[in-house]
Design an enzyme around this catalytic site. Structure first.
Site, short mmCIF file in Angstrom:
data_model
loop_
_atom_site.label_atom_id
_atom_site.label_comp_id
_atom_site.label_asym_id
_atom_site.label_seq_id
_atom_site.Cartn_x
_atom_site.Cartn_y
_atom_site.Cartn_z
N CYS A 299 15.78 19.32 14.01
CA CYS A 299 14.77 18.82 13.20
C CYS A 299 14.88 17.58 12.70
O CYS A 299 15.96 17.41 11.87
CB CYS A 299 14.10 20.11 12.15
N TYR B 282 -4.47 1.36 -6.45
CA TYR B 282 -3.99 2.51 -5.52
C TYR B 282 -3.97 3.79 -6.06
O TYR B 282 -3.11 4.55 -5.87
CB TYR B 282 -2.57 2.11 -4.87
N GLU C 191 -9.04 1.66 -5.61
CA GLU C 191 -8.89 2.40 -4.21
C GLU C 191 -9.50 1.93 -3.17
O GLU C 191 -10.82 1.44 -3.26
CB GLU C 191 -8.84 3.87 -4.60
N ASP D 167 0.54 2.33 -7.50
CA ASP D 167 1.32 3.13 -6.88
C ASP D 167 1.10 2.87 -5.23
O ASP D 167 0.14 3.76 -4.67
CB ASP D 167 1.11 4.56 -7.12
N CYS E 12 7.72 4.90 -3.28
CA CYS E 12 8.53 5.69 -2.47
C CYS E 12 9.53 4.74 -1.68
O CYS E 12 10.07 5.38 -0.87
CB CYS E 12 7.81 6.54 -1.78
#
Length: 409
Positions: free
Chosen positions: A68, A272, A292, A340, A366
């Site tokens: 995987c 965001y 947003e 973000d 991220c």
């Protein structure tokens, strides 16, 4: 032909790197200090065996590891694993000439992921449900996934038998599953519309799956109960397939870092903002403007804010910040800004923040590379980095979440 190599270090995607006469070679599932046997006969090197394992090598927790493509680092012990994650952030900052101290990584429990995106494929007699193999479109039919919360992992097998009426016979169907307080929220994309009889059959099996809602391309097919997520005690019903932080533990850690970074600010812009992960918490102590691009996300946030107790009035603005960032004049009056963005970062917005009079900024990311780029822009605009704290939201992967707080000197 098989050959023996020594692994020198880990690359940013978690592969071991060996120095060869032809240059660096990336070998998956290997560790620094190991001697391994590989086969270079295919498109990519294949690990045949570990001749001399590193002391940091441990047994993977999942039977699918190595096949995987979801996890890259189950074979690495916890301490060096977290050091590797921190190193990703340090390296990205240094690439941009930033020497800010990077705090230790906040670890997250392994079986804590509450949101997962599966791929499903129609096969004779049913459906395959799982993740793609590493660097491949081949789908691995998973039997377990130890990074998921136990209730969600337990649903893999029964869901596989329940899904076929929704799975397209052409290409892969995307299945997003969120474990909520009231049951599973299942959002199907690129699937097929079931017949009325099939919907009845799906509904009959929904109780066994602990299903709250089933949607297809944003349209609700079955609703047994409103799916609910709580942010600091404020109940939110997310739209189908909505973005949410992958685990409640990582979300709580990031939210506290955001609150610490904002400090005593009284007027905050949350950019965001999604469905309000940070905005609703910030609203306990500040007046928040939440921005947003998704109207569905803003609708969910507004509904939650109206029903929530102990929050200040919250304003919302629908805006695609990648195309139209809030300008420096528009940011006038805000004490602090939180952003973000997706993995591509917030370059245009960072440039406007650098030109603004905002005193405090908290960046959530991220992607260490785009975070470092955005922090460099802010630093050149007069901001000083107060802290950078990685959070291991994406357990066993080569990805790392990060929260950085900045303030004007």
């Amino acid at each position: 032909m098989p050959e023996i190599l020594d692994i020198d270090r880990l690359g940013h995607r978690g592969d071991g790197i060996a120095a060869t006469a032809e240059g660096e070679l990336f070998v998956p599932f290997t560790l620094p200090g190991e001697q391994v046997e590989i086969d270079r006969g295919g498109e990519r090197p294949e690990l045949l065996r570990v001749v001399r394992p590193a002391a940091e090598r441990i047994a993977p927790v999942c039977r699918h590891f190595g096949t995987c493509g979801g996890c890259q680092l189950q074979h690495l012990a916890q301490e060096p694993y977290l050091a590797f994650k921190r190193g990703l952030v340090i390296h990205a900052l240094r690439q941009r000439g930033l020497e800010a101290e990077v705090d230790p990584v906040i670890a997250v429990p392994h079986a804590s992921r509450r949101r997962v995106v599966f791929s499903a494929r129609r096969v004779k007699g049913g459906a395959v449900l799982g993740y793609s193999e590493r660097m491949s479109h081949t789908l691995v039919d998973v039997e377990e996934c130890p990074i998921l919360v136990p209730d969600l992992e337990a649903m893999i097998a029964p869901m596989r038998g329940w899904l076929p009426p929704l799975v397209s016979p052409k290409g892969d169907t995307r299945i997003t599953v969120l474990d909520t307080q009231t049951g599973l929220d299942v959002a199907v994309e690129q699937g097929v519309t079931p017949s009325p009889r099939q919907i009845s059959e799906l509904a009959a099996g929904a109780a066994a799956l602990r299903l709250a809602r089933l949607s297809l391309d944003g349209e609700t097919l079955i609703l047994r109960d409103e799916p609910v997520i709580s942010f600091d005690g404020i109940r939110v019903t997310p739209p189908p397939g909505a973005f949410l932080q992958a685990s409640a533990a990582s979300e709580a850690a990031m939210a506290q870092l955001v609150l610490d970074g904002v400090g005593k600010a009284k007027k905050v812009a949350d950019l965001y903002c999604g469905i309000g992960t940070f905005a609703l918490r910030l609203g306990r102590k500040a007046r928040v403007t939440a921005v947003e691009a998704s109207q569905a996300a803003l609708d969910a946030l507004e509904k939650a804010a109206r029903a929530g107790q102990g929050t200040k009035p919250l304003a919302t603005l629908r805006r695609d910040l990648d195309r139209l960032p809030l300008t420096a004049p528009e940011l006038k009056g805000f004490d602090a800004v939180v952003f973000d963005p997706p993995r591509a970062g917030a370059k245009a917005q960072a440039e406007e923040l650098a030109r603004s009079s905002v005193r405090r900024v908290v960046a959530v990311s991220c992607n260490p590379a785009t975070l470092a780029r955005d922090l460099k822009i802010l630093s050149e605009g007069g901001f000083q980095i107060r802290f950078v704290r990685p959070v291991d939201q994406f357990v066993f992967s080569s990805h790392i979440e990060c929260v950085a707080a900045l303030e004007r000197g």
